[in-house]
Write an enzyme that holds these catalytic residues in place. Sequence first.
Site, PDB file in Angstrom:
ATOM      1  N   TRP A  80       0.832  -1.211   0.000  1.00  9.59           N
ATOM      2  CA  TRP A  80       0.000   0.000   0.000  1.00  9.59           C
ATOM      3  C   TRP A  80       0.863   1.256   0.000  1.00  9.59           C
ATOM      4  O   TRP A  80       0.554   2.228  -0.695  1.00  9.59           O
ATOM      5  CB  TRP A  80      -0.979   0.003   1.172  1.00  9.59           C
ATOM      6  CG  TRP A  80      -1.933  -1.146   1.114  1.00  9.59           C
ATOM      7  CD1 TRP A  80      -2.069  -2.154   2.035  1.00  9.59           C
ATOM      8  CD2 TRP A  80      -2.871  -1.455   0.070  1.00  9.59           C
ATOM      9  NE1 TRP A  80      -3.023  -3.047   1.625  1.00  9.59           N
ATOM     10  CE2 TRP A  80      -3.533  -2.646   0.431  1.00  9.59           C
ATOM     11  CE3 TRP A  80      -3.209  -0.836  -1.139  1.00  9.59           C
ATOM     12  CZ2 TRP A  80      -4.517  -3.235  -0.371  1.00  9.59           C
ATOM     13  CZ3 TRP A  80      -4.187  -1.421  -1.931  1.00  9.59           C
ATOM     14  CH2 TRP A  80      -4.833  -2.598  -1.557  1.00  9.59           C
ATOM     15  N   ASP A  93      -1.993   6.839   6.240  1.00  8.58           N
ATOM     16  CA  ASP A  93      -3.006   5.894   5.765  1.00  8.58           C
ATOM     17  C   ASP A  93      -3.336   4.969   6.934  1.00  8.58           C
ATOM     18  O   ASP A  93      -2.530   4.133   7.314  1.00  8.58           O
ATOM     19  CB  ASP A  93      -2.437   5.111   4.568  1.00  8.58           C
ATOM     20  CG  ASP A  93      -3.369   3.988   4.093  1.00  8.58           C
ATOM     21  OD1 ASP A  93      -4.458   3.817   4.667  1.00  8.58           O
ATOM     22  OD2 ASP A  93      -2.980   3.298   3.121  1.00  8.58           O
ATOM     23  N   LYS A 128     -12.401  -1.753   6.497  1.00 12.47           N
ATOM     24  CA  LYS A 128     -11.677  -2.619   7.422  1.00 12.47           C
ATOM     25  C   LYS A 128     -12.133  -2.477   8.870  1.00 12.47           C
ATOM     26  O   LYS A 128     -12.254  -3.481   9.540  1.00 12.47           O
ATOM     27  CB  LYS A 128     -10.187  -2.430   7.280  1.00 12.47           C
ATOM     28  CG  LYS A 128      -9.719  -3.192   6.048  1.00 12.47           C
ATOM     29  CD  LYS A 128      -8.552  -2.657   5.373  1.00 12.47           C
ATOM     30  CE  LYS A 128      -8.375  -3.325   4.013  1.00 12.47           C
ATOM     31  NZ  LYS A 128      -7.735  -2.420   3.079  1.00 12.47           N
TER      32      LYS A 128
END
Length: 354
Positions: A101, A168, A192
């Site tokens: 990511w 993030d 999530k």
Amino acid sequence: MKKHNFSAGPCILPEEVLKEASKAVINFNNDNLSLIEISHRSKPFINVMNNAKDLVRELLNVPQDYSILFLQGGASLEFLMVPFNLMKINGNASYLNTGIWSKKAIQEAKGFGKVTISGDSSDKNFNYIPKNYEIPDNMDYFHCTSNNTIYGTQIKNFPNCKTHLVCDMSSDIFSRKIDVRKFALIYAGAQKNMGPAGATLVIVKNEILGKTNRKIPTMLNYQTHITGESMFNTPPVFPIYVSMLTLKWIKKQGGVSVIEKRNIKKAKLLYSEIDRNSLFNGTALIEDRSLMNICFLLNDESKKDMFDKMCEDAGINGIKGHKSVGGYRASVYNAMPIESIKVLVDLMRKLEKN
Ligand SMILES: *Cc1c(COP(=O)(O)O)cnc(C)c1O
């Protein structure tokens, strides 16, 4: 019976949230209308949006000079929006490379200016968090990923940096206490720890915006969504509603600090079994282990089929590791009950005894 859902994302949500959400799809607020067929400008939905924002502010103690936004495009669009809004022309931003990511975020930023990689754990397949790295002066911002969903590592101490700290937090937002003041911008895809896929939460310090002289397309400009109060265009009404319900649920549990204590207990249970059990090994460096995604390998491959079958029979879902790490990954997000982890731990013990 419901399965024990260890999926990494989209993933488990609280049962009572799902029940209430399903009710709202048919008949919202007993108005004999569905939540998803009413105007987003109607009072009932504006209340949902305001509740969601208020809950974010309350649960994370977000100061008043920060805006709370619900956007679309997932965390992946934030990889682009962050440099678009924060990197100066011919600017330079610093990134911590801790996995796939992060890499994707870095890739997007490179289209806007210079990217300095200040720390990088790719040498050991991202099984640790770099430490003691230097963030050079004159950076437009520093970007990191708080929890590396794929590798099961998590930043425990965020750096004190002179520049804007951007993070993030897709896979660990609301899982532990954070000091929002430390950050200039936080973003997280909902799917999530918060709700269904389709909404992205952004928490941004207002004063950092509008400093780049870049021409930013309307929809990609954070200011558009601040001014439009996350209603510049039709917001993702259902994901926002379900996120609001999850946030309410977190509040009802006692808030983020209670959730954090639970998460520590849950993770400890599984990590201690991984460390104790002669058949399993954890993949992440112990001090950097994630409380959310627990990655481990079976060190006797001949037992794999048996273990997989045991898991399947016990109703365990989604523990296959990501292909870049292999083995297993148990994602134990906020809504995961400790009972489900006990089921997994019992199977690991059983396998060892066999
Ligand atoms: C899942 C995930 C993403 C990608 O999110 P999308 O909403 O699918 O774009 C980004 N960062 C982290 C840390 C993730 O876990």
